[in-house]
Write a protein that holds these residues in place. Structure first.
Motif, PDB file in Angstrom:
ATOM      1  N   MET A 138      15.643  23.070  -4.986  1.00 14.20           N
ATOM      2  CA  MET A 138      15.553  22.261  -6.373  1.00 14.20           C
ATOM      3  C   MET A 138      16.770  22.181  -6.907  1.00 14.20           C
ATOM      4  O   MET A 138      17.588  23.369  -7.256  1.00 14.20           O
ATOM      5  CB  MET A 138      14.591  23.166  -7.106  1.00 14.20           C
ATOM      6  N   VAL A 149      14.902  22.301 -13.904  1.00 13.50           N
ATOM      7  CA  VAL A 149      14.713  23.051 -12.995  1.00 13.50           C
ATOM      8  C   VAL A 149      14.829  24.638 -13.054  1.00 13.50           C
ATOM      9  O   VAL A 149      13.933  25.369 -12.667  1.00 13.50           O
ATOM     10  CB  VAL A 149      15.908  22.760 -11.964  1.00 13.50           C
ATOM     11  N   LYS A 150      16.111  24.962 -14.163  1.00 16.94           N
ATOM     12  CA  LYS A 150      16.228  26.226 -14.242  1.00 16.94           C
ATOM     13  C   LYS A 150      15.078  26.875 -15.426  1.00 16.94           C
ATOM     14  O   LYS A 150      15.015  28.129 -15.482  1.00 16.94           O
ATOM     15  CB  LYS A 150      17.343  26.524 -14.741  1.00 16.94           C
ATOM     16  N   VAL A 182      12.010  31.366 -14.115  1.00 18.51           N
ATOM     17  CA  VAL A 182      11.897  30.392 -12.969  1.00 18.51           C
ATOM     18  C   VAL A 182      10.514  30.488 -12.124  1.00 18.51           C
ATOM     19  O   VAL A 182       9.999  29.464 -11.743  1.00 18.51           O
ATOM     20  CB  VAL A 182      13.088  30.466 -12.106  1.00 18.51           C
ATOM     21  N   ASN A 215       8.196  26.380  -8.322  1.00 16.13           N
ATOM     22  CA  ASN A 215       8.020  27.915  -7.752  1.00 16.13           C
ATOM     23  C   ASN A 215       6.485  28.125  -7.205  1.00 16.13           C
ATOM     24  O   ASN A 215       6.206  28.810  -6.428  1.00 16.13           O
ATOM     25  CB  ASN A 215       8.525  28.784  -8.879  1.00 16.13           C
ATOM     26  N   TYR A 230      12.075  29.016  -1.241  1.00 10.57           N
ATOM     27  CA  TYR A 230      12.469  28.317  -2.410  1.00 10.57           C
ATOM     28  C   TYR A 230      13.915  28.580  -2.811  1.00 10.57           C
ATOM     29  O   TYR A 230      14.214  29.838  -2.922  1.00 10.57           O
ATOM     30  CB  TYR A 230      11.232  28.717  -3.309  1.00 10.57           C
ATOM     31  N   ASN A 269      16.354  27.780  -6.017  1.00 12.69           N
ATOM     32  CA  ASN A 269      16.584  27.104  -7.344  1.00 12.69           C
ATOM     33  C   ASN A 269      18.226  26.763  -7.684  1.00 12.69           C
ATOM     34  O   ASN A 269      18.722  27.790  -7.833  1.00 12.69           O
ATOM     35  CB  ASN A 269      15.944  27.901  -8.262  1.00 12.69           C
TER      36      ASN A 269
END
Length: 637
Positions: free
Chosen positions: A451, A457-458, A464, A470, A480, A482
């Motif tokens: 991602m 995203v964050k 997260v 997630n 996953y 990030n």
């Protein structure tokens, strides 16, 4: 007294000195031979016979068994006499005798297993053993398929698990335990397993203050009853359901010598289930207020540390800890970034609202999904990572929303964790773990997803772990990663940090899916649309080169509707991303058109955004709302 063989010098047969005799033959000769020469011969063979005995032992375990038997025998002439004496001592519930009894029993078991000097031979299974020795053989043999040892007794008899060395600490993992043990722990008493209730209770500090009775004194009182000592080990969880009194120690702890040490939980005169943790090896005694409740309804359980919550380097597997009692500290919470009073720390003080509580430290391995069911404030962490000391904060993983529900997070590394909940939402918060995702028949299952983007995203101020991406990775057991940066521009270099177009190279190269979300901060800086589209094209080309086998997709920002007051509208940036993706054949989900996310509406913001004025960042409920839409799109790639 021990019955010994009687001396009887009537055996006139000569002692055979042509070979070394065994110790029993030597003993018989000394006791029964008629002539002196036939006694001196066996006496002379004693040293050599002892040396041969030692040499015949295939390993040192046989000697270890002998030494343990000698130690267990103590000052008694035989181990049997020692056991009888111990049985008598147990009647007085002398705590030290319980330890000695256990030592004797362990020594007996080891002696039986190793009396032949250890296994003579190892076979792959019983069939292989039988094939070689169809009519039996002397000694003991081990089969590798199940680790059992076998002896011949009119057929090959299974002696159970062969254990050549003692189990090391933390050497037993969950799969080695029975299903019942994993689910229920070991029940040591109560309802009505504990039978040996006596009249009385253990005085606590409050009783000492009130009546001057020393703390730890066993007080005789017909309104109370008290159990016999129950062995515990360091880290054991003790669970008690029953009644206590404010002036008594409902769970008292005694050291290995049977001396009072401390109260683990004082009674509070209400029926409840309480839990405490054993601080070291020793004993506990449970006190109950029989005036209010029959002893037959008191439940006392001990959950060994083996079950335990911290099994370093061991696979957690599919064991669900919700089936075991968790030790929770009330009036405690884990402060989050948004909590300015106790930011990023485990706080335990009686000044905190009693509705909050934090679990004991527990250990999980990489790939484990931890699910917390309960509740939590937005300013508190529902799940957070700590160092092995249990106090040093490493990072928050999931924040609560004050509405209860279920929170999950998939660990990409080994970690020590604590869970925190708001018990006003659920009286008995639970934790479960799993190593497998919930869906196995999807093209997403087991894949790697990167991602990349900004605070979409964050997740801005929230964790997260709350994000839809997630949750998607957890559902399909995906790896996953990030790479979100709050405030980061997709193209605009004037925003926070290096823009996405220049930092995508830092991502891992083995992703199966690369999802890019951004554009809001470029809009905030009113970056020109022409330059923005040029940058998006550069980013697309770079990703295609970096991930020739990966599936790449973009998500645009949501629409903020008629609340947009800037010259270049947010929807124009969303459309620019879609145009460039169409140009280069890359999938794009235009969230300004199809997301059903409407942050321009005040009620929507109140329910689904991170604050009443936030038009960008979804809260826990918002991510849950968008997840099915995003999931369907990504599965279609």
């Amino acid at each position: 007294m021990v019955e010994r063989a009687q001396v009887d010098y009537r055996d006139a047969t000569p002692f055979d000195q042509s070979k070394l005799q065994d110790l029993q033959t030597i003993k018989d000769a000394i006791l029964h031979k008629q002539t002196g020469i036939d006694v001196r011969g066996p006496l002379a063979q004693i040293p050599d016979a002892l040396i041969k005995l030692l040499e015949d032992a295939s390993d040192m375990e046989y000697l270890g068994a002998i030494s343990e038997l000698i130690e267990a025998r103590g000052q008694f002439e035989t181990l049997g006499i020692h056991e009888t004496a111990q049985d008598n001592q147990i009647q007085t519930t002398d705590a030290r005798s319980i330890n000695s009894l256990q030592k004797s029993q362990d020594a007996i078991a080891m002696a039986k297993a190793t009396s032949g000097g250890g296994p003579k031979e190892t076979f792959s299974n019983k069939a292989a053993l039988t094939a070689k020795y169809p009519n039996g053989a002397s000694g003991m043999y081990v089969t590798q398929d199940n680790g059992h040892w076998w002896i011949w007794n009119s057929g090959w008899q299974d002696g159970g698990i062969w254990q050549s060395t003692g189990l090391a600490d933390n050497a037993v993992d969950s799969p080695k335990l029975s299903k019942e043990a994993r689910a229920n722990g070991v029940n040591f008493g109560g309802g009505p397993i504990i039978k040996n209730w006596t009249t009385g209770y253990i005085a606590n500090k409050a009783k000492q203050d009130k009546d001057g009775v020393p703390e730890g004194t066993i007080v005789t009182n017909s309104n109370f009853s008290l159990t016999q000592p129950i062995i515990v080990h360091k880290g054991d969880i003790i669970s008690v359901t029953g009644y206590g009194d404010h002036y008594s120690s409902m769970i008292s702890f005694w050291d290995a010598n049977g001396q009072y040490s401390q109260s683990l939980h004082d009674g509070i005169s209400v029926q409840e289930t309480i839990m405490a943790i054993a601080p070291s090896e020793g004993f506990i005694r449970i006190s109950n207020w029989t005036y209010k409740l029959s002893n037959n309804n008191v439940i006392v359980k001990r959950y060994p540390k083996l079950m335990g919550y911290t099994l370093p380097d061991k696979l957690v597997g599919s064991v669900e800890w919700e089936n075991l009692p968790l030790l929770w500290d009330t009036r405690s919470y884990i402060g989050s970034d948004a909590n300015t009073n106790h930011k990023n720390e485990y706080t335990h003080t009686h000044g905190i609202d009693e509705k909050y509580q934090v679990s004991q430290l527990f250990y999980v391995t990489s790939g484990t999904v931890v699910t917390v069911r309960g509740g939590g404030s937005k300013n508190l962490y529902v799940l957070a990572e700590f160092q092995s000391d249990g106090q040093t904060f490493v990072g928050g993983l999931v924040t609560g929303e004050g509405k209860g529900g279920e929170y999950s997070y998939r660990l990409d590394h080994n970690a020590y964790l604590r869970a925190g909940t708001d018990t006003s939402v659920e009286p008995n918060p639970k934790i479960s773990t799993s190593k497998q995702g919930g869906a196995s028949n999807s093209n997403l299952t087991g894949k790697r997803i990167n991602m990349l983007g900004d605070s979409y995203v964050k997740n801005n101020n929230d964790s997260v772990g709350d994000t839809w991406h997630n949750k998607l990775a957890i559902k399909y057991n995906m790896t996953y990663r990030n790479y979100g940066v709050n405030g980061n521009g997709l193209i605009d270099p004037s925003r926070n940090g290096t823009p996405v177009v220049d930092r995508y190279q830092d991502m891992d190269d083995d992703a199966d899916y690369v999802i890019v979300i951004g554009g809001k901060n470029d809009y905030n800086g009113q970056y020109s649309i022409a330059d923005f589209k040029t940058g998006v094209a550069k980013l697309i080309k770079g990703l295609v080169i970096k991930y020739p086998k990966g599936k790449i997709a973009f998500f645009t920002p949501w629409s903020i509707g008629d609340t947009d007051t800037k010259s270049i509208k947010l929807n124009e940036y969303a459309q620019a991303i879609e145009d460039e993706c169409n140009l280069f054949g890359i999938a794009c989900f235009n969230s300004s058109k199809h997301s059903n996310i409407t942050p321009w509406d005040a009620n929507f913001r109140k329910n689904f955004m991170q604050s009443d004025h936030d038009v960008s960042h979804l809260n826990h409920a918002g991510h849950e709302r968008f997840l099915p839409t995003a999931e369907a799109f990504i599965k279609s790639l």
